[in-house]
Scaffold this motif. Structure first.
Motif, PDB file in Angstrom:
ATOM      1  N   GLN A 171       0.676   4.156  -3.011  1.00 29.68           N
ATOM      2  CA  GLN A 171       0.383   5.578  -2.961  1.00 29.68           C
ATOM      3  C   GLN A 171       1.463   6.435  -3.347  1.00 29.68           C
ATOM      4  O   GLN A 171       1.063   7.663  -3.546  1.00 29.68           O
ATOM      5  CB  GLN A 171       0.171   5.889  -1.218  1.00 29.68           C
ATOM      6  CG  GLN A 171      -0.594   5.083  -0.317  1.00 29.68           C
ATOM      7  CD  GLN A 171      -0.755   5.408   1.016  1.00 29.68           C
ATOM      8  OE1 GLN A 171       0.353   5.669   1.609  1.00 29.68           O
ATOM      9  NE2 GLN A 171      -1.812   4.845   1.682  1.00 29.68           N
ATOM     10  N   THR A 172       2.567   5.890  -3.830  1.00 26.66           N
ATOM     11  CA  THR A 172       3.402   6.696  -4.741  1.00 26.66           C
ATOM     12  C   THR A 172       2.819   6.922  -6.075  1.00 26.66           C
ATOM     13  O   THR A 172       3.624   7.485  -6.857  1.00 26.66           O
ATOM     14  CB  THR A 172       4.701   6.058  -4.532  1.00 26.66           C
ATOM     15  OG1 THR A 172       4.890   4.909  -5.556  1.00 26.66           O
ATOM     16  CG2 THR A 172       5.389   5.639  -3.297  1.00 26.66           C
ATOM     17  N   CYS A 173       1.777   6.209  -6.582  1.00 27.48           N
ATOM     18  CA  CYS A 173       1.366   6.176  -7.767  1.00 27.48           C
ATOM     19  C   CYS A 173       0.598   7.525  -8.199  1.00 27.48           C
ATOM     20  O   CYS A 173      -0.130   7.583  -9.014  1.00 27.48           O
ATOM     21  CB  CYS A 173       0.589   4.762  -8.170  1.00 27.48           C
ATOM     22  SG  CYS A 173       1.504   3.396  -8.210  1.00 27.48           S
ATOM     23  N   SER A 174       0.872   8.529  -7.247  1.00 34.20           N
ATOM     24  CA  SER A 174      -0.173   9.850  -7.401  1.00 34.20           C
ATOM     25  C   SER A 174       0.626  10.473  -8.476  1.00 34.20           C
ATOM     26  O   SER A 174      -0.153  11.621  -8.875  1.00 34.20           O
ATOM     27  CB  SER A 174      -0.271  10.193  -6.115  1.00 34.20           C
ATOM     28  OG  SER A 174       1.057  10.916  -5.645  1.00 34.20           O
ATOM     29  N   THR A 175       1.626  10.038  -9.073  1.00 35.47           N
ATOM     30  CA  THR A 175       2.389  11.003 -10.107  1.00 35.47           C
ATOM     31  C   THR A 175       2.550   9.910 -11.301  1.00 35.47           C
ATOM     32  O   THR A 175       2.756   8.853 -11.130  1.00 35.47           O
ATOM     33  CB  THR A 175       4.018  11.180  -9.583  1.00 35.47           C
ATOM     34  OG1 THR A 175       4.698  10.027  -9.330  1.00 35.47           O
ATOM     35  CG2 THR A 175       3.886  11.970  -8.546  1.00 35.47           C
ATOM     36  N   PRO A 176       2.734  10.464 -12.336  1.00 31.21           N
ATOM     37  CA  PRO A 176       2.846   9.703 -13.703  1.00 31.21           C
ATOM     38  C   PRO A 176       4.134   8.710 -13.435  1.00 31.21           C
ATOM     39  O   PRO A 176       3.829   7.495 -13.950  1.00 31.21           O
ATOM     40  CB  PRO A 176       2.866  10.502 -14.802  1.00 31.21           C
ATOM     41  CG  PRO A 176       2.130  11.768 -14.310  1.00 31.21           C
ATOM     42  CD  PRO A 176       2.377  11.964 -12.973  1.00 31.21           C
ATOM     43  N   LEU A 223       0.803  -1.427   0.085  1.00 31.38           N
ATOM     44  CA  LEU A 223      -0.023  -0.126   0.057  1.00 31.38           C
ATOM     45  C   LEU A 223       1.110   1.275   0.017  1.00 31.38           C
ATOM     46  O   LEU A 223       0.449   2.133  -0.764  1.00 31.38           O
ATOM     47  CB  LEU A 223      -1.062  -0.153   1.096  1.00 31.38           C
ATOM     48  CG  LEU A 223      -1.987  -1.187   1.247  1.00 31.38           C
ATOM     49  CD1 LEU A 223      -2.868  -0.812   2.414  1.00 31.38           C
ATOM     50  CD2 LEU A 223      -3.033  -0.921  -0.186  1.00 31.38           C
ATOM     51  N   GLY A 224       2.092   1.305   0.538  1.00 29.50           N
ATOM     52  CA  GLY A 224       2.751   2.285   0.835  1.00 29.50           C
ATOM     53  C   GLY A 224       3.397   2.610  -0.678  1.00 29.50           C
ATOM     54  O   GLY A 224       3.532   3.712  -0.996  1.00 29.50           O
TER      55      GLY A 224
END
Length: 199
Positions: free
Chosen positions: A68-73, A64-65
């Motif tokens: 959550q980094t997948c908020s950027t392309p 999950l951590g």
């Protein structure tokens, strides 16, 4: 012991997922599994592959951590690209791949299982796509490979848990057996497949 254990027995290759304690998936683990299957694809003289887990569960899903980094392309391309590479290597393997699923099979675990040609389950196995709750869609695309589209959509939109017995009823799973019998049943199916493919 490493995260992925490869054993060769007669004409079957056994790939055991061993990222203790729960086989949580993250970029480097996807890459490791992809590399194992790419190497299997270059290996001659075998007729079937078994994908199984040495952990309490088959796979407890993605980290999950990291998700959550997948908020950027850039983050999305990195993590999703690794996941896609892993599933593609399993799906495109030149040998039939048989998944032996026990315990929880969540998110990325579902994608891995459905990338295989045949799935066998223990009676207590469950399948959950909680991506709707995590806010990140990835493995959901695979669910329609195992069941009718509108049925899959319900579980994608609700995140409800599915049982091994339901998957058998829907035609996604070949057989459901007691946990103690899963290894033997899987080996028997792999041997039968291998016997039909001498070349």
């Amino acid at each position: 012991m490493g995260n992925v254990i490869v054993e060769k027995k007669e004409r079957v290759i056994y790939v055991t997922l061993n990222k203790q304690p729960l086989n949580i998936m993250e970029q480097h683990y996807y890459d490791e599994i992809r590399s194992v299957f790419e190497e299997i694809d270059r290996t001659e003289g075998y007729c079937a592959v078994v994908l199984r887990s040495a952990c309490k569960h088959f796979c407890a899903g993605g980290d999950l951590g990291e998700i959550q980094t997948c908020s950027t392309p850039e983050g999305t391309a990195k993590v999703a690209g690794a996941a896609c590479g892993c599933m593609t290597a399993i799906y495109d393997c030149k040998y039939p791949v048989i998944a032996a699923v026990h315990g929880k099979c969540i998110g990325a675990g579902i994608a891995m299982a459905l990338s295989c040609d045949i799935i066998l389950c223990s009676e207590e196995a469950t399948f959950t796509l909680a991506e709707i709750k995590a806010g990140y869609i990835g493995a959901s695309e695979f669910l329609e490979m195992g069941m009718p589209r509108r049925l899959a959509r319900y579980y994608i939109f609700t995140g409800d848990t599915m049982t091994a017995q339901q998957w058998r009823q829907w035609g996604a799973v070949l057989d459901v057996v007691p946990r103690a019998e899963l290894e033997a049943r899987t080996e028997a199916v792999a041997a039968k497949v291998a016997a039909q493919s001498p070349l």
